[in-house]
Scaffold this active site. Sequence first.
Site, mmCIF file in Angstrom:
data_model
loop_
_atom_site.group_PDB
_atom_site.id
_atom_site.type_symbol
_atom_site.label_atom_id
_atom_site.label_comp_id
_atom_site.label_asym_id
_atom_site.label_seq_id
_atom_site.Cartn_x
_atom_site.Cartn_y
_atom_site.Cartn_z
ATOM 1 N N THR A 125 0.852 -1.193 0.000
ATOM 2 C CA THR A 125 0.000 0.000 0.000
ATOM 3 C C THR A 125 0.885 1.241 0.000
ATOM 4 O O THR A 125 1.921 1.256 0.678
ATOM 5 C CB THR A 125 -0.950 0.057 1.216
ATOM 6 N N ASP A 129 0.473 2.400 6.135
ATOM 7 C CA ASP A 129 -0.345 2.377 7.355
ATOM 8 C C ASP A 129 -0.510 0.968 7.936
ATOM 9 O O ASP A 129 -1.557 0.643 8.495
ATOM 10 C CB ASP A 129 -1.719 3.015 7.071
HETATM 11 O O1 F6P Z 1 -4.874 2.910 0.015
HETATM 12 C C1 F6P Z 1 -4.350 3.591 -1.076
HETATM 13 C C2 F6P Z 1 -5.205 4.769 -1.431
HETATM 14 O O2 F6P Z 1 -4.663 5.394 -2.570
HETATM 15 C C3 F6P Z 1 -5.430 5.774 -0.307
HETATM 16 O O3 F6P Z 1 -4.359 6.661 -0.146
HETATM 17 C C4 F6P Z 1 -6.714 6.413 -0.745
HETATM 18 O O4 F6P Z 1 -7.426 6.891 0.372
HETATM 19 C C5 F6P Z 1 -7.462 5.309 -1.410
HETATM 20 O O5 F6P Z 1 -6.512 4.314 -1.750
HETATM 21 C C6 F6P Z 1 -8.229 5.709 -2.642
HETATM 22 O O6 F6P Z 1 -8.927 4.605 -3.100
HETATM 23 P P1 F6P Z 1 -9.661 4.559 -4.509
HETATM 24 O O7 F6P Z 1 -8.616 4.447 -5.574
HETATM 25 O O8 F6P Z 1 -10.492 3.334 -4.432
HETATM 26 O O9 F6P Z 1 -10.436 5.820 -4.649
#
Ligand code: F6P
Length: 321
Positions: A125, A129
């Site tokens: 990720t 986190d």
């Molecule tokens: O977990 C990675 C991440 O990019 C976060 O930083 C963000 O909150 C989320 O995923 C966004 O998710 P999506 O691409 O589903 O909008």
Amino acid sequence: INTIGVLTSGGDAPGMNAAIRAIVRTAIASGLNVKGIMRGYAGLLNEEIIDMDKQSVSEIMRRGGTILYTARCKEFMTEEGQQKAAEILKKHGIDGLIVIGGDGSFRGAQKLSALGINTIGIPGTIDLDIACTDYTIGFDTAVNTAVEAIDKIKDTSMSHERCSIIEVMGRNAGYIALWCEIANGADGILIPEKEQFDEQDLIETILSNRLKGKKHHVVINAEGIGDSNRLAKRIETATGIETRATILGHIQRGGSPTAKDRVYASTMGAYAVDLLSGGATNRVIAYKAGQFTDFDIDEALAMKKTIDEYQFLISRLMVMY
Ligand code: F6P
């Protein structure tokens, strides 16, 4: 273990392909079969399973994203979904599963382990986190992308003597923001872990910096705080300084992985295969205190991560005025 399955789950992260490549190649070198499961747990429930060989992972390492695609899956969160997934894995002869993703994905791996499938998690990720590890696949690339973008925004912000609010990703964590603050320099940072650094403090800092002769201002705002456009308006109204907000968004998730992400992801991939070959299950790979190691998934999920106070202090001491 005879056959290893690999899937990527949750948000994609640069370096996931390097991990997949390492898993496939080290497993085959150890005489194991490897199957790729497409679209995370959703693809598993749809039996989207492909055979993988050394050739199928050729030239993927420098590519961002994940060649196995990824998804978030509601059905898998139910007990029936997990039961069905375990049956599908058994039907395809998959007795070991490597899950590349975040905490949510590891919870799935934990369930499958309890249902008799040997599972290993690899932290993937951009958010960093995951409590048990100091490194997650994709963070390094994402931070480098954000740093480069902020440098560019600074050029124009300086030329116009403006204030720029730059929102970086991280979900509920402020690591990308904190690293950018140190790597780029900024008047202030807003991160979920430090709520006492509120907007009023920030306005006062900007005003006092202006009085001391600073001609442009940068505020790095973590996604977990959000609301960057409203914040920009508030700062502009309170300070009289022209203010613009930029939300960096998904640009931070893409791009060719850095050397660090390629090397660490490859190491974690190979390590995961080693663990499965040795009969391990319900483990998650971590990089802790300068070493690759592994934890029980239950133990890893119970850990709490807090922002590095020393790093935070450094970020504060770097402020010019
Ligand atoms: O977990 C990675 C991440 O990019 C976060 O930083 C963000 O909150 C989320 O995923 C966004 O998710 P999506 O691409 O589903 O909008």
